[in-house]
Design a protein around this motif. Sequence first.
Motif, PDB file in Angstrom:
ATOM      1  N   ARG A  67       3.570   8.565   1.009  1.00  0.00           N
ATOM      2  CA  ARG A  67       4.361   7.933  -0.060  1.00  0.00           C
ATOM      3  C   ARG A  67       5.831   7.811   0.353  1.00  0.00           C
ATOM      4  NH1 ARG A  67       1.960   9.725  -4.662  1.00  0.00           N
ATOM      5  NH2 ARG A  67       2.648  11.838  -4.210  1.00  0.00           N
ATOM      6  N   ARG A 125      -2.242   4.254  -9.166  1.00  0.00           N
ATOM      7  CA  ARG A 125      -3.666   4.548  -8.975  1.00  0.00           C
ATOM      8  C   ARG A 125      -3.859   5.795  -8.122  1.00  0.00           C
ATOM      9  NH1 ARG A 125      -7.507   0.609  -9.492  1.00  0.00           N
ATOM     10  NH2 ARG A 125      -6.783  -0.961 -10.934  1.00  0.00           N
ATOM     11  N   LEU A 126      -3.049   5.937  -7.094  1.00  0.00           N
ATOM     12  CA  LEU A 126      -3.172   7.107  -6.227  1.00  0.00           C
ATOM     13  C   LEU A 126      -2.784   8.379  -6.974  1.00  0.00           C
ATOM     14  CD1 LEU A 126      -1.826   5.596  -2.898  1.00  0.00           C
ATOM     15  CD2 LEU A 126      -4.169   6.327  -3.368  1.00  0.00           C
ATOM     16  N   ARG A 146       1.911  -0.528  -8.347  1.00  0.00           N
ATOM     17  CA  ARG A 146       0.649  -0.348  -9.088  1.00  0.00           C
ATOM     18  C   ARG A 146      -0.348   0.496  -8.301  1.00  0.00           C
ATOM     19  NH1 ARG A 146      -1.636  -5.794 -11.567  1.00  0.00           N
ATOM     20  NH2 ARG A 146      -3.161  -4.289 -12.295  1.00  0.00           N
ATOM     21  N   LEU A 147      -0.361   0.318  -6.978  1.00  0.00           N
ATOM     22  CA  LEU A 147      -1.254   1.123  -6.140  1.00  0.00           C
ATOM     23  C   LEU A 147      -0.848   2.599  -6.199  1.00  0.00           C
ATOM     24  CD1 LEU A 147      -3.624   1.152  -4.135  1.00  0.00           C
ATOM     25  CD2 LEU A 147      -1.971   0.735  -2.310  1.00  0.00           C
ATOM     26  N   ARG A 148       0.454   2.817  -6.218  1.00  0.00           N
ATOM     27  CA  ARG A 148       0.960   4.188  -6.306  1.00  0.00           C
ATOM     28  C   ARG A 148       0.466   4.875  -7.588  1.00  0.00           C
ATOM     29  NH1 ARG A 148       5.914   3.866  -3.988  1.00  0.00           N
ATOM     30  NH2 ARG A 148       6.676   2.617  -5.712  1.00  0.00           N
ATOM     31  N   GLU A 186       9.591   0.077   1.459  1.00  0.00           N
ATOM     32  CA  GLU A 186       9.977  -0.687   0.260  1.00  0.00           C
ATOM     33  C   GLU A 186      11.476  -0.991   0.251  1.00  0.00           C
ATOM     34  OE1 GLU A 186       8.242   0.825  -3.530  1.00  0.00           O
ATOM     35  OE2 GLU A 186       6.644   1.577  -2.247  1.00  0.00           O
ATOM     36  N   ILE A 228      -9.431   7.149   1.420  1.00  0.00           N
ATOM     37  CA  ILE A 228      -8.826   7.104   0.085  1.00  0.00           C
ATOM     38  C   ILE A 228      -8.105   5.772  -0.133  1.00  0.00           C
ATOM     39  CG2 ILE A 228      -6.914   8.083  -1.279  1.00  0.00           C
ATOM     40  CD1 ILE A 228      -7.759  10.863  -0.164  1.00  0.00           C
ATOM     41  N   PHE A 253      -8.790  -1.543  -6.881  1.00  0.00           N
ATOM     42  CA  PHE A 253      -7.718  -2.387  -7.415  1.00  0.00           C
ATOM     43  C   PHE A 253      -8.169  -3.861  -7.333  1.00  0.00           C
ATOM     44  CE2 PHE A 253      -2.742  -2.807  -6.997  1.00  0.00           C
ATOM     45  CZ  PHE A 253      -2.716  -3.607  -8.119  1.00  0.00           C
ATOM     46  N   LEU A 302       2.775  -4.766  -6.334  1.00  0.00           N
ATOM     47  CA  LEU A 302       1.444  -4.266  -5.969  1.00  0.00           C
ATOM     48  C   LEU A 302       1.523  -2.837  -5.427  1.00  0.00           C
ATOM     49  CD1 LEU A 302       0.103  -7.554  -4.343  1.00  0.00           C
ATOM     50  CD2 LEU A 302      -0.936  -6.419  -6.332  1.00  0.00           C
ATOM     51  N   LEU A 303       2.550  -2.561  -4.638  1.00  0.00           N
ATOM     52  CA  LEU A 303       2.713  -1.199  -4.111  1.00  0.00           C
ATOM     53  C   LEU A 303       2.937  -0.202  -5.248  1.00  0.00           C
ATOM     54  CD1 LEU A 303       4.904  -1.688  -0.880  1.00  0.00           C
ATOM     55  CD2 LEU A 303       2.543  -0.843  -0.984  1.00  0.00           C
ATOM     56  N   ALA A 313      -9.078   2.970  -2.808  1.00  0.00           N
ATOM     57  CA  ALA A 313      -8.132   2.667  -3.893  1.00  0.00           C
ATOM     58  C   ALA A 313      -7.849   1.158  -3.935  1.00  0.00           C
ATOM     59  CB  ALA A 313      -6.841   3.460  -3.707  1.00  0.00           C
ATOM     60  N   LEU A 323      -3.374  16.294  -0.325  1.00  0.00           N
ATOM     61  CA  LEU A 323      -2.248  16.102  -1.240  1.00  0.00           C
ATOM     62  C   LEU A 323      -0.927  16.041  -0.461  1.00  0.00           C
ATOM     63  CD1 LEU A 323      -3.379  18.354  -4.235  1.00  0.00           C
ATOM     64  CD2 LEU A 323      -3.390  15.846  -4.134  1.00  0.00           C
ATOM     65  N   LEU A 340      -0.789  12.652   1.421  1.00  0.00           N
ATOM     66  CA  LEU A 340      -0.503  11.543   0.490  1.00  0.00           C
ATOM     67  C   LEU A 340       0.978  11.533   0.120  1.00  0.00           C
ATOM     68  CD1 LEU A 340      -3.603  11.537  -1.928  1.00  0.00           C
ATOM     69  CD2 LEU A 340      -2.932   9.712  -0.328  1.00  0.00           C
ATOM     70  N   LEU A 393      -5.700   9.564  -8.838  1.00  0.00           N
ATOM     71  CA  LEU A 393      -6.657  10.240  -7.955  1.00  0.00           C
ATOM     72  C   LEU A 393      -6.150  11.641  -7.584  1.00  0.00           C
ATOM     73  CD1 LEU A 393      -9.265  10.138  -6.180  1.00  0.00           C
ATOM     74  CD2 LEU A 393      -7.777   9.395  -4.310  1.00  0.00           C
ATOM     75  N   GLU A 394      -4.855  11.735  -7.303  1.00  0.00           N
ATOM     76  CA  GLU A 394      -4.287  13.047  -6.948  1.00  0.00           C
ATOM     77  C   GLU A 394      -4.525  14.070  -8.063  1.00  0.00           C
ATOM     78  OE1 GLU A 394      -0.204  12.910  -5.250  1.00  0.00           O
ATOM     79  OE2 GLU A 394      -0.761  10.898  -4.595  1.00  0.00           O
TER      80      GLU A 394
END
Lengths: 281, 281
Positions: free
Chosen positions: A248, B250-251, B246-248, A255, A192, A200, B243-244, A196, A241, A244, B254-255
């Motif tokens: 996160r 996108r995920l 924006r990736l989140r 972060e 995944i 991107f 970027l993180l 992804a 799910l 993920l 998908l979820e």
Amino acid sequence: MVRIENISIIGLGIIGGSLAKAITKRGLSKKVTGIDIDEKIVKKALEEKVIDRGSINLETVKGSDLIFICTYVMNIPKILQEISPYLKQNSIVTDVGSTKEMVMARARDFLPKGAYFVGGHPMAGSEQSGFLFSRQDMFDKMPYIITPYNDTPKVVIEALKDIIEGIGAKVVIMSPEQHDYVVGLVSHIPQIMASAIVNFTKEVEGCDRVIGKGYLDFTRIVSSNPRMWKDILLSNKGNILELLARLRNRLETLEELIETGDEQGIKEFFCKARSYREGLQ
Amino acid sequence: MVRIENISIIGLGIIGGSLAKAITKRGLSKKVTGIDIDEKIVKKALEEKVIDRGSINLETVKGSDLIFICTYVMNIPKILQEISPYLKQNSIVTDVGSTKEMVMARARDFLPKGAYFVGGHPMAGSEQSGFLFSRQDMFDKMPYIITPYNDTPKVVIEALKDIIEGIGAKVVIMSPEQHDYVVGLVSHIPQIMASAIVNFTKEVEGCDRVIGKGYLDFTRIVSSNPRMWKDILLSNKGNILELLARLRNRLETLEELIETGDEQGIKEFFCKARSYREGLQ
């Protein structure tokens, strides 16, 4: 003791084809039958002497001691139902699907008394698909997970284990529940994430000009079969799910370290990962 | 025209060492000087005839036409400051760091008038580090990004480009801002994701028993130098956090597809990724 002298393989793709090659070339069964919906593939497998008998009909499994179902995950229950009338006493049915709970919950409904289903999942293969990419050494030293039921007789597990070890794989036995969680983490989540990131990348101008070896390694898995992956995500929905969500949380912690400029924390994040990764290979 | 007959390389690690080997073996410069804090490495490079002259002192750059700084990103400004008194008119200084904005913003403060800084970043290397792993063919057909300032004279860019093409790389010219964003996406984000997943894997029992080839490919980059990655994350903080985020998003999309069982949407997600990935190699 359960004697395995007659093996059938349903679906001669990269995994089914590799199983046929590994079993035949190592002489692990008196007879190997290959079944595929594509007549050309069956013919090819016969020509290559990878199977002794080929067919496009599921009833050809009749008389098999061991049957491998090597199709898309979502098709397995239907195939179990269809082959059910042809299964003999003490025959073993296994699959090679990437998720186990869904299939195993349904397998019991379809199998006749006296036939056994044991889930299977070789952690082998490649990003390619189809018989053309099958190889007799595909399973060499790779983990091959077997997921029995709680009440699966020991002799049944041992019989399957013998064949799996015969093709060179390392047998790992776990419950279907544990399988779906750990494989969700080491296989489904990477698939995944890599996909992804590739999607991107596709949308950001200039990325295609700067791609190096690291990106190519990281995204190699993305080339594998989308239909297969759709089935995997849907049949392992709950675990994916959850994984993920947990991932996160971990990213949020990182972060914060970046945000606050925590040099030591960031270094530890990478050190910890490196030391585990280096122990793997 | 800017003549390059005297090249210095500061830092003889995997990249600096590979530059020395590529430049020397291809005869691209009359003289190649190697500088490293580790005397043993300098000696080794001299013994292997990879450099003509070796030193542990930065002032040895004196007289160089072109200087490559091949150290950790965070050390580059300090090195620029230290070599500044020894730079001659029209000399070019470049680096090989994985982020460009921070270094280029500071390079101007340190460089004397008449010397030029041009950012550089070879998308080459491997998960290994150190001179031992350097190779003369390291840059073959790999992208090598050059990030000039808006006012960098064309002759300066051309002189650097000639050398880079001479070692077999494909020169890609972009602004430092674009570099840090696109490289953030194709290199820094994969590094973070692979490392986060490895750290997660480490904590879930049973994972180590089921690891296959896909996981090993996906996580190969995790073995690279943690100190280098700490510098990269801190010097590209803004882009990485964006970027993180924006990736989140996108995920999350998908979820939702998984949650609602959108077969078509999930298949498209994987199909789109595969088609782009297959175009890359």
